[in-house]
Structure formats: structure tokens, C-alpha cells
Design an enzyme around this catalytic site. Sequence first.
Site, PDB file in Angstrom:
ATOM      1  N   ASN A 128      79.870 -15.549 -65.347  1.00  0.00           N
ATOM      2  CA  ASN A 128      80.657 -14.394 -64.945  1.00  0.00           C
ATOM      3  C   ASN A 128      82.118 -14.683 -65.245  1.00  0.00           C
ATOM      4  OD1 ASN A 128      82.497 -13.358 -62.453  1.00  0.00           O
ATOM      5  ND2 ASN A 128      80.979 -11.814 -63.021  1.00  0.00           N
ATOM      6  N   HIS A 142      73.458 -18.418 -65.215  1.00  0.00           N
ATOM      7  CA  HIS A 142      74.318 -17.321 -64.790  1.00  0.00           C
ATOM      8  C   HIS A 142      75.730 -17.613 -65.292  1.00  0.00           C
ATOM      9  CE1 HIS A 142      77.562 -16.441 -61.803  1.00  0.00           C
ATOM     10  NE2 HIS A 142      77.130 -15.207 -61.977  1.00  0.00           N
TER      11      HIS A 142
END
Length: 310
Positions: free
Chosen positions: A119, A117
Site C-alpha cells: 500500500n 500486501h
Amino acid sequence: MNDFDRVRDYLTGLQDRICAAIETADGQARFQEDCWQRAADAADGGGNPASSGGGRTRVLREGAVFEQAGIGFSDVAGSRLPPSASAHRPELAGATWRATGVSLVFHPRNPYLPTTHANVRYFRAERDGQAVAAWFGGGFDLTPFYPFEQDVLDWHRAARDLCAPFGEERYAAHKRWCDEYFFLRHRNETRGVGGLFFDDLHGDFEHDFAYLRAVGDGFLDAYLPIVQRRKDTPYGEREREFQQYRRGRYVEFNLVYDRGTLFGLQSGGRAESILMSLPPRVRWEYGYQPEPGSAEARLADYLVPRDWLG
């Protein structure tokens, strides 16, 4: 060009670069793009604050390497902060806001290749035409099912190296923040082996924007070597079953704890884009216990915060 637009332009370019690199690494599937817009008067069915804006959601499915890879860009604004955000920042009550970011989650097919992940985002709030707050946030983390020491060490070395130009304490602080944030309290374990996490970074725009770019650009440097190393590792049904069981932990974190998920849903965001982080195939099993001494049992040793680089 104002500061917000500079960040926005960087983020759209970052999405393009990561998509191109992942398509090359997969070698079979391609991202499909879904462009979306929210009307200025849009609100969710629960009466939460209206929001406007839009984004580009890109999803790669059923590839040779990635069972599903999703990466979204968004640029959204609102007239009021949703409850999950205003509870943390009561001084922003009554302010209008605008947020832009790129968020990705990649779910590989091979259980020996970790889920990941990343971000990177920018938030700005105004009241009566005056800025009352602006900050950067982001990071990246790694979630293996069958961990390899080399992969974990290389991942953290990449994180440490990109942090180095920003101060001696940057890596240690943001690594620790990642361990604390991606922690499933009801399971008493980390979501994976960590990485970097930061929020509310607002000391100096140029310096902080440079760090955001270092994190965004550094993600591929950290992850692609692991992809090349593990994508062809042989596996069987046992490993796939364990992978899908452990993916359940990923779902639990994203739906129970993740602030980005809560912010998106409570601000009337687009559910399909917000929930693209969830794995395409997952299972839960009541009271599962791995066989002592097995490869599956070994994972527990990695789900405890530690100083990987000594």
C-alpha cells in the site's frame, strides 16, 4: 501540476505497471477493471461523513498462479474525518480531507507461494482553504504458509536496500513498525514475516515522495523472484487445507485491526473495493493444532518479530 496531482499520477502509473507484471507472471488470467465514482452527497447507511471521488479496482481471478489478485487505486475526499481517523488526529476535527492511494493483496493458488500486501498513499487535510496536515504512508509485507528462509531473507534484503538512500535507521524503524502494526493481539502472533510499514511521513515533500516511490517500485523487485521460485512447487490437499485455515488469520486482521479497512468503511467508501483484500476461499477450524514437528507447526517459529538480517 500541484503536489497532490503529482502523487496521483505516480499512483495510477504504478497500478498499471504492477498489473502488467502480475499478468505476465501468471501467464493465464488478466485483470478486470471496475471504475467507480461516488457522488458528492453520498454517505453510508450509518450516517457517516459524506465523501466523493472515485477509483479503479482491478481484480484477477482463477489464474494459473494467483487464485485472486486485487489492486485498487482511489482518489477520495470528504467533509469530515471518520471516527477511526479523528480519534488518532483530534487536531483535524472540522477539516476537509482528500486521500489517494494504491493498495493490493495477492492470494496465490500454491500454498508454498506467500500471500502479499502492499500500500502506498497520500493524505491532505484543509481548513478554511489552508492546509493543516499532509503526509505519506504505506509499506509492504509477506505472509507465508510454508516459509522458506531464502524467501524471507531476500524479501527483507530488498526492503533494506530500497531504504538505504533514506538514512541508516530507515529500514530498522519501518521494519519494526511493520512488526508492531501487523500483529494479531488476540492470537499473539504476527500476520506474517513483516516488511515495511510507515505512516504520517511529512518531513520534506520531495524526500518523502521519493521514499514513497521507492517503496512502490521496490515491491515487484521483492516479490517477483519469490513467485518465480515457488509457483511450481508440488502440493496436495493437505497443504491447501492448511493454506485456507491460515487465510482465516488474514481475514481476522483485516476486519479487526486494519486502519485502512476501518477508514474506508467508516468514510462511506465502496465496500467491494475495500474488501477485495479478503481471500476467495478460507476456512476456520475450532481448536486446530498442527502435528508437532510437522511443516505446518514450523510456521509458528516465523510469526515472532525478529531481526532477519542480523
